[in-house]
Design a protein around this motif. Sequence first.
Motif, short mmCIF file in Angstrom:
data_model
loop_
_atom_site.label_atom_id
_atom_site.label_comp_id
_atom_site.label_asym_id
_atom_site.label_seq_id
_atom_site.Cartn_x
_atom_site.Cartn_y
_atom_site.Cartn_z
N GLY A 1 0.80 -1.22 0.00
CA GLY A 1 0.00 0.00 0.00
C GLY A 1 0.83 1.27 0.00
N ARG A 2 2.14 1.13 0.21
CA ARG A 2 3.01 2.31 0.21
C ARG A 2 3.56 2.55 -1.19
N LEU A 3 3.91 3.83 -1.44
CA LEU A 3 4.54 4.20 -2.71
C LEU A 3 5.99 3.76 -2.71
N PRO A 4 6.58 3.50 -3.88
CA PRO A 4 8.02 3.27 -3.94
C PRO A 4 8.79 4.48 -3.42
N VAL A 5 10.04 4.23 -3.02
CA VAL A 5 10.81 5.29 -2.35
C VAL A 5 10.96 6.52 -3.23
N TRP A 6 11.36 6.36 -4.50
CA TRP A 6 11.61 7.52 -5.34
C TRP A 6 10.34 8.28 -5.68
N ARG A 7 9.24 7.53 -5.85
CA ARG A 7 7.98 8.22 -6.13
C ARG A 7 7.47 8.96 -4.90
N ALA A 8 7.64 8.33 -3.74
CA ALA A 8 7.24 9.00 -2.49
C ALA A 8 8.13 10.21 -2.23
N ALA A 9 9.43 10.09 -2.54
CA ALA A 9 10.33 11.24 -2.37
C ALA A 9 9.91 12.40 -3.26
N TRP A 10 9.45 12.09 -4.50
CA TRP A 10 8.97 13.13 -5.40
C TRP A 10 7.74 13.82 -4.83
N VAL A 11 6.85 13.06 -4.18
CA VAL A 11 5.64 13.64 -3.57
C VAL A 11 6.04 14.60 -2.44
N VAL A 12 6.96 14.17 -1.58
CA VAL A 12 7.40 15.02 -0.47
C VAL A 12 8.13 16.25 -1.00
N ALA A 13 8.98 16.07 -2.00
CA ALA A 13 9.73 17.20 -2.55
C ALA A 13 8.80 18.23 -3.17
N ARG A 14 7.79 17.75 -3.94
CA ARG A 14 6.85 18.68 -4.57
C ARG A 14 6.04 19.42 -3.52
N ARG A 15 5.62 18.70 -2.47
CA ARG A 15 4.84 19.33 -1.40
C ARG A 15 5.65 20.41 -0.70
N ASP A 16 6.89 20.09 -0.29
CA ASP A 16 7.72 21.06 0.42
C ASP A 16 8.11 22.24 -0.47
N PHE A 17 8.41 21.94 -1.73
CA PHE A 17 8.81 23.01 -2.66
C PHE A 17 7.69 24.02 -2.83
N LEU A 18 6.47 23.55 -3.09
CA LEU A 18 5.35 24.47 -3.30
C LEU A 18 4.98 25.20 -2.02
N ALA A 19 5.09 24.50 -0.86
CA ALA A 19 4.74 25.14 0.41
C ALA A 19 5.68 26.31 0.71
N VAL A 20 6.97 26.13 0.46
CA VAL A 20 7.93 27.20 0.70
C VAL A 20 7.80 28.30 -0.34
N LEU A 21 7.65 27.92 -1.60
CA LEU A 21 7.60 28.89 -2.68
C LEU A 21 6.38 29.82 -2.55
#
Length: 415
Positions: A8-28
């Motif tokens: 039920g979990r995302l693969p590591v690199w896909r999950a990392a992309w989700v976290v990176a996109r979330r943090d990037f947009l939140a800061v920007l």
Amino acid sequence: MSAGHIEGRLPVWRAAWVVARRDFLAVLMSKTFIFFLLGPLFPFVIGGLAGGIGAEVRDTVDRPVLGIAMAPAATVQFERAHARLQAELGDYIPGLVRVDASGDFDPGAALRGSEVNMGAIVGGTLEKPQLYGPAEQVAAWQGRVGLIAREARSGGAAPLPQVASTTTQGSTAGETRTRLFTAQGGQLLLFMLTMLLAGMVLSNLVEEKGNKIIEILAAAIPMDAVFLGKLFAMLAISFVGITVWGLVGGGLLSMAGRSLADLSPPAVGWPAFFGLGIAYFSMAYLLLGSVFLAIGSMAATVREVQTLSMPVTMMQLMVFLFASYAMAQPGSGVEMAAMAFPLSSPFTMIARAAQDAALWPHVLALVYQAVWVAIFVKVGAGLFRSRVMKSGAQDRRPLWRRMLTRRRRPVPAAR
């Protein structure tokens, strides 16, 4: 079943992309991002103060010396006069070295092929000395050569002789000095950007630990993905800031009538130097960011982060000073050690790019640094996972003890 492949979990690199996109947009999209873009005004002040230290570094490099290619008798007289004046005037009189002028003597070739840091060559006679060298070096030394020649002829009683000059295409001294300026500038800029921007990783982590967002993320996706996502999100934010600052700085320089043509070109050329600068900044940021995340996982409060920030800042400064010292000693064991130490390697290599035209060492250095990034990320993620997953139960031990030891897991009660 491993933590990275729970059903039920995302693969590591896909999950990392989700976290990176979330943090990037939140800061920007945050209001504080505008103040973040204004932040570099303060490092410019620090950079101006660091210029005084840079002068000390330049003084450690060999000063250019004056070559002499006169007749044997005139050479002896010139050397004696030079010794007397240097004893009285000190560094104002440049050092002196003999040059073999036999055969078809070419001053330009002698300057470029010299093993010492030779700035110019004096030939001709004591009555009519001839100075060969780059235009700026000839202009600086013309009067001094005339002073030495007069001292050699009459002990200072006669008028100064007229020193003829012939400019050459370049010399070891000119190239060494101008490339040193570029190396210093690239190294200082890389350090200032890394020091300014890497702290965002630590502050972002502590903020999310305080409001329990980390626990929610850890329950939904692999912890390694959270670690990688935050690193690359803050790296992307850093590039946004650098782009804005670069455009503003370039606009100001254009308005002032300045361009890259006014600066000393690096040995590898400007396009390769900029490309290597981006690559080395990324490596320096990822290395330092992974260290910050590992340290941040040990801190439970903002006060503890402030306690940890001082030694981290001092560590950054020591790494920069080590790389600056290595820059002034190319080819030495100190430079090799600075290249081998992961945290100082990016700063040492960007200085080497300005001083040496070879590109293959940079390919090896980037691969080497990428391996260390992977090691730091893996070790930091493991420590991050072990600390964050236990944050539900408050650990009241002192900070220094939590940094040195792991808290024991509770033993389940026997049935």
